[in-house]
Design an enzyme around this catalytic site. Structure first.
Site, PDB file in Angstrom:
ATOM      1  N   TYR A  55       0.817  -1.223   0.000  1.00 46.83           N
ATOM      2  CA  TYR A  55       0.000   0.000   0.000  1.00 46.83           C
ATOM      3  C   TYR A  55       0.848   1.270   0.000  1.00 46.83           C
ATOM      4  O   TYR A  55       0.455   2.276  -0.609  1.00 46.83           O
ATOM      5  CB  TYR A  55      -1.027  -0.015   1.147  1.00 46.83           C
ATOM      6  CG  TYR A  55      -2.209  -0.883   0.752  1.00 46.83           C
ATOM      7  CD1 TYR A  55      -3.161  -0.413  -0.145  1.00 46.83           C
ATOM      8  CD2 TYR A  55      -2.308  -2.183   1.193  1.00 46.83           C
ATOM      9  CE1 TYR A  55      -4.199  -1.220  -0.571  1.00 46.83           C
ATOM     10  CE2 TYR A  55      -3.350  -3.000   0.778  1.00 46.83           C
ATOM     11  CZ  TYR A  55      -4.294  -2.510  -0.103  1.00 46.83           C
ATOM     12  OH  TYR A  55      -5.309  -3.306  -0.538  1.00 46.83           O
ATOM     13  N   ARG A  58       1.560   1.867  -3.533  1.00 45.81           N
ATOM     14  CA  ARG A  58       0.375   2.399  -4.230  1.00 45.81           C
ATOM     15  C   ARG A  58       0.184   3.875  -3.865  1.00 45.81           C
ATOM     16  O   ARG A  58      -0.184   4.690  -4.680  1.00 45.81           O
ATOM     17  CB  ARG A  58      -0.898   1.628  -3.844  1.00 45.81           C
ATOM     18  CG  ARG A  58      -0.890   0.128  -4.057  1.00 45.81           C
ATOM     19  CD  ARG A  58      -1.146  -0.242  -5.500  1.00 45.81           C
ATOM     20  NE  ARG A  58       0.011   0.014  -6.338  1.00 45.81           N
ATOM     21  CZ  ARG A  58       1.152  -0.695  -6.289  1.00 45.81           C
ATOM     22  NH1 ARG A  58       1.292  -1.695  -5.460  1.00 45.81           N
ATOM     23  NH2 ARG A  58       2.159  -0.391  -7.076  1.00 45.81           N
ATOM     24  N   GLN A  89     -15.353   3.013  -7.051  1.00 48.04           N
ATOM     25  CA  GLN A  89     -14.723   1.842  -6.433  1.00 48.04           C
ATOM     26  C   GLN A  89     -13.226   2.075  -6.308  1.00 48.04           C
ATOM     27  O   GLN A  89     -12.521   1.258  -5.733  1.00 48.04           O
ATOM     28  CB  GLN A  89     -14.959   0.604  -7.308  1.00 48.04           C
ATOM     29  CG  GLN A  89     -16.408   0.240  -7.471  1.00 48.04           C
ATOM     30  CD  GLN A  89     -16.564  -0.836  -8.539  1.00 48.04           C
ATOM     31  OE1 GLN A  89     -16.444  -2.021  -8.269  1.00 48.04           O
ATOM     32  NE2 GLN A  89     -16.825  -0.422  -9.755  1.00 48.04           N
ATOM     33  N   HIS A 107     -14.854   1.820  -1.647  1.00 50.44           N
ATOM     34  CA  HIS A 107     -13.808   0.860  -1.270  1.00 50.44           C
ATOM     35  C   HIS A 107     -12.641   1.523  -0.538  1.00 50.44           C
ATOM     36  O   HIS A 107     -11.573   0.930  -0.413  1.00 50.44           O
ATOM     37  CB  HIS A 107     -13.292   0.122  -2.509  1.00 50.44           C
ATOM     38  CG  HIS A 107     -14.301  -0.809  -3.110  1.00 50.44           C
ATOM     39  ND1 HIS A 107     -14.183  -1.350  -4.370  1.00 50.44           N
ATOM     40  CD2 HIS A 107     -15.467  -1.302  -2.612  1.00 50.44           C
ATOM     41  CE1 HIS A 107     -15.232  -2.118  -4.625  1.00 50.44           C
ATOM     42  NE2 HIS A 107     -16.029  -2.110  -3.577  1.00 50.44           N
ATOM     43  N   CYS A 137      -0.667   6.571  14.949  1.00 49.91           N
ATOM     44  CA  CYS A 137      -1.802   7.506  14.981  1.00 49.91           C
ATOM     45  C   CYS A 137      -1.465   8.714  15.853  1.00 49.91           C
ATOM     46  O   CYS A 137      -0.459   8.719  16.568  1.00 49.91           O
ATOM     47  CB  CYS A 137      -3.040   6.796  15.519  1.00 49.91           C
ATOM     48  SG  CYS A 137      -2.968   6.503  17.291  1.00 49.91           S
ATOM     49  N   SER A 179     -15.527  -3.823 -14.486  1.00 49.37           N
ATOM     50  CA  SER A 179     -15.781  -5.141 -15.089  1.00 49.37           C
ATOM     51  C   SER A 179     -17.038  -5.801 -14.526  1.00 49.37           C
ATOM     52  O   SER A 179     -17.450  -6.846 -15.019  1.00 49.37           O
ATOM     53  CB  SER A 179     -14.577  -6.051 -14.851  1.00 49.37           C
ATOM     54  OG  SER A 179     -14.394  -6.226 -13.467  1.00 49.37           O
ATOM     55  N   LEU A 204     -14.054  -0.115 -21.854  1.00 49.44           N
ATOM     56  CA  LEU A 204     -13.157  -0.462 -22.962  1.00 49.44           C
ATOM     57  C   LEU A 204     -13.662  -1.685 -23.713  1.00 49.44           C
ATOM     58  O   LEU A 204     -13.716  -1.697 -24.945  1.00 49.44           O
ATOM     59  CB  LEU A 204     -11.753  -0.716 -22.411  1.00 49.44           C
ATOM     60  CG  LEU A 204     -10.643  -0.888 -23.435  1.00 49.44           C
ATOM     61  CD1 LEU A 204     -10.475   0.363 -24.286  1.00 49.44           C
ATOM     62  CD2 LEU A 204      -9.327  -1.198 -22.732  1.00 49.44           C
ATOM     63  N   GLU A 205     -14.015  -2.733 -22.944  1.00 48.83           N
ATOM     64  CA  GLU A 205     -14.501  -3.959 -23.579  1.00 48.83           C
ATOM     65  C   GLU A 205     -15.897  -4.256 -23.060  1.00 48.83           C
ATOM     66  O   GLU A 205     -16.299  -3.735 -22.022  1.00 48.83           O
ATOM     67  CB  GLU A 205     -13.618  -5.159 -23.186  1.00 48.83           C
ATOM     68  CG  GLU A 205     -12.177  -4.974 -23.454  1.00 48.83           C
ATOM     69  CD  GLU A 205     -11.316  -5.756 -22.469  1.00 48.83           C
ATOM     70  OE1 GLU A 205     -10.160  -5.981 -22.786  1.00 48.83           O
ATOM     71  OE2 GLU A 205     -11.811  -6.119 -21.374  1.00 48.83           O
ATOM     72  N   ALA A 221     -12.432   5.424 -21.953  1.00 48.02           N
ATOM     73  CA  ALA A 221     -13.270   6.436 -21.294  1.00 48.02           C
ATOM     74  C   ALA A 221     -12.756   7.844 -21.544  1.00 48.02           C
ATOM     75  O   ALA A 221     -13.539   8.781 -21.691  1.00 48.02           O
ATOM     76  CB  ALA A 221     -13.334   6.148 -19.795  1.00 48.02           C
TER      77      ALA A 221
HETATM   78  N1  APR Z   1     -11.629   3.109 -20.479  1.00 46.50           N
HETATM   79  C1  APR Z   1     -12.753   2.437 -20.073  1.00 46.50           C
HETATM   80  N2  APR Z   1     -12.706   1.206 -19.520  1.00 46.50           N
HETATM   81  C2  APR Z   1     -11.493   0.637 -19.363  1.00 46.50           C
HETATM   82  C3  APR Z   1     -10.291   1.274 -19.763  1.00 46.50           C
HETATM   83  C4  APR Z   1     -10.398   2.565 -20.346  1.00 46.50           C
HETATM   84  N3  APR Z   1      -9.330   3.255 -20.753  1.00 46.50           N
HETATM   85  N4  APR Z   1      -9.255   0.450 -19.472  1.00 46.50           N
HETATM   86  C5  APR Z   1      -9.785  -0.655 -18.924  1.00 46.50           C
HETATM   87  N5  APR Z   1     -11.138  -0.553 -18.864  1.00 46.50           N
HETATM   88  C6  APR Z   1     -12.117  -1.513 -18.359  1.00 46.50           C
HETATM   89  C7  APR Z   1     -11.701  -2.957 -18.491  1.00 46.50           C
HETATM   90  O1  APR Z   1     -12.102  -3.439 -19.780  1.00 46.50           O
HETATM   91  C8  APR Z   1     -12.458  -3.613 -17.355  1.00 46.50           C
HETATM   92  O2  APR Z   1     -13.735  -4.079 -17.775  1.00 46.50           O
HETATM   93  O3  APR Z   1     -12.246  -1.275 -16.980  1.00 46.50           O
HETATM   94  C9  APR Z   1     -12.639  -2.472 -16.337  1.00 46.50           C
HETATM   95  C10 APR Z   1     -11.805  -2.614 -15.088  1.00 46.50           C
HETATM   96  O4  APR Z   1     -12.258  -3.735 -14.380  1.00 46.50           O
HETATM   97  P1  APR Z   1     -11.565  -4.188 -13.006  1.00 46.50           P
HETATM   98  O5  APR Z   1     -10.068  -4.185 -13.193  1.00 46.50           O
HETATM   99  O6  APR Z   1     -12.213  -5.441 -12.578  1.00 46.50           O
HETATM  100  O7  APR Z   1     -11.896  -2.994 -12.010  1.00 46.50           O
HETATM  101  P2  APR Z   1     -13.169  -2.725 -11.119  1.00 46.50           P
HETATM  102  O8  APR Z   1     -14.426  -3.162 -11.795  1.00 46.50           O
HETATM  103  O9  APR Z   1     -13.058  -1.310 -10.673  1.00 46.50           O
HETATM  104  O10 APR Z   1     -12.880  -3.674  -9.882  1.00 46.50           O
HETATM  105  C11 APR Z   1     -13.733  -3.604  -8.782  1.00 46.50           C
HETATM  106  O11 APR Z   1     -12.316  -5.034  -7.471  1.00 46.50           O
HETATM  107  O12 APR Z   1     -10.196  -5.663  -6.743  1.00 46.50           O
HETATM  108  C12 APR Z   1     -11.356  -4.972  -6.436  1.00 46.50           C
HETATM  109  O13 APR Z   1     -11.605  -3.297  -4.836  1.00 46.50           O
HETATM  110  C13 APR Z   1     -11.113  -3.540  -6.130  1.00 46.50           C
HETATM  111  O14 APR Z   1     -12.483  -1.629  -6.613  1.00 46.50           O
HETATM  112  C14 APR Z   1     -11.947  -2.806  -7.152  1.00 46.50           C
HETATM  113  C15 APR Z   1     -13.006  -3.822  -7.496  1.00 46.50           C
END
Ligand code: APR
Length: 235
Positions: A55, A58, A89, A107, A137, A179, A204-205, A221
């Site tokens: 972390y 990050r 998220q 989150h 703290c 996703s 994206l997909e 996006a």
């Molecule tokens: N523009 C739009 N969408 C995009 C882009 C982009 N440039 N790049 C990637 N993506 C899409 C991917 O195709 C994917 O479907 O964003 C999505 C990201 O999905 P995840 O990596 O699963 O992220 P998210 O849905 O935010 O995950 C949810 O999971 O691990 C935990 O707590 C974490 O908040 C997170 C949660």
């Protein structure tokens, strides 16, 4: 969209063009770690050094990335609407740095730390807060260790009452860059549909849950959202 109640939910995809890696397109690894090794209460209890280093890396990365046109487009959308809620998220601070006023981080947030004893939270992003050593703290008589203010797997997301209230009463529900794998966030589109809202996805997909959206816009996006926001505010 003017005059309508709008809720936007963002996921890792909105920050991808800023250089923050998403979670599910790296063989299930997040910055080369399995999520269960770094993002669970069990990992914090059994290997705090690993979790802490992860972390802190990050958190330091936040200083190297900038908001992209998609974050800025949501600021414009917020400014053009009276009833708007941005739920993310994401644990980065790119929405705030773009200028979004009220961001609900369901989150948690990398820039915030939480006292393990009192639960008090503090914004801790000074250079001294980003080192390898644990943070103490400033609230307990005997300063105690702080943990990342992050919702780990198995923990309850923040703000769910406010989120459900807003989604149950919105006219338009927009998801950007997610996703749709992680609940309860992934189920909010169904709550919005049941409430009769129009549901819109910008990703994206095509994700697995794409058929639950009335409108699906596929592409980056950062390219799509500025154009869409202009259309939404004109229409
Ligand atoms: N523009 C739009 N969408 C995009 C882009 C982009 N440039 N790049 C990637 N993506 C899409 C991917 O195709 C994917 O479907 O964003 C999505 C990201 O999905 P995840 O990596 O699963 O992220 P998210 O849905 O935010 O995950 C949810 O999971 O691990 C935990 O707590 C974490 O908040 C997170 C949660």
């Amino acid at each position: 969209m003017r005059g309508k109640r709008v809720v936007v939910l963002t996921g890792a995809g909105i920050s991808a063009e800023s250089g923050v890696r998403t979670f599910r397109d790296n063989d299930g690894l997040w910055e080369d770690h399995r999520v269960e090794d770094v993002a669970t209460p069990r990992a914090w209890a059994s290997s705090p050094d690993v979790v802490w280093r992860f972390y802190q890396a990050r958190r330091r990365q936040l200083r190297e990335v900038e908001p992209n046109p998609a974050h800025h487009a949501l600021v414009k959308l917020e400014e053009g609407l009276v009833d708007f809620l941005l739920v993310t998220q994401n644990v980065d601070d790119l929405h705030e740095r773009a200028g979004s006023g009220d961001v609900l981080h369901m989150h948690g947030e990398l820039s915030v730390m939480r006292c393990e004893i009192s639960g008090r939270i503090e914004h801790r992003m000074e250079a001294a807060d980003l080192k390898e050593s644990y943070l103490a703290c400033r609230c307990c008589v005997e300063p105690s260790r702080m943990r990342p203010h992050i919702v780990w797997f198995g923990e309850m997301p923040f703000g769910m009452t406010r989120i459900y209230e807003a989604v149950e009463t919105c006219d338009v529900f927009v998801v950007v860059g997610s996703s749709g794998h992680v609940y309860p966030a992934a189920g909010l589109v169904d709550v919005a549909r049941s409430a009769g809202a129009t549901t819109v996805l910008v990703n994206l997909e095509r994700p697995e849950n794409a058929d639950r959206f009335d409108e699906v816009h596929l592409g980056p996006a950062g390219e799509l959202l500025p154009r869409l926001v202009t259309t939404w505010l004109d229409g």
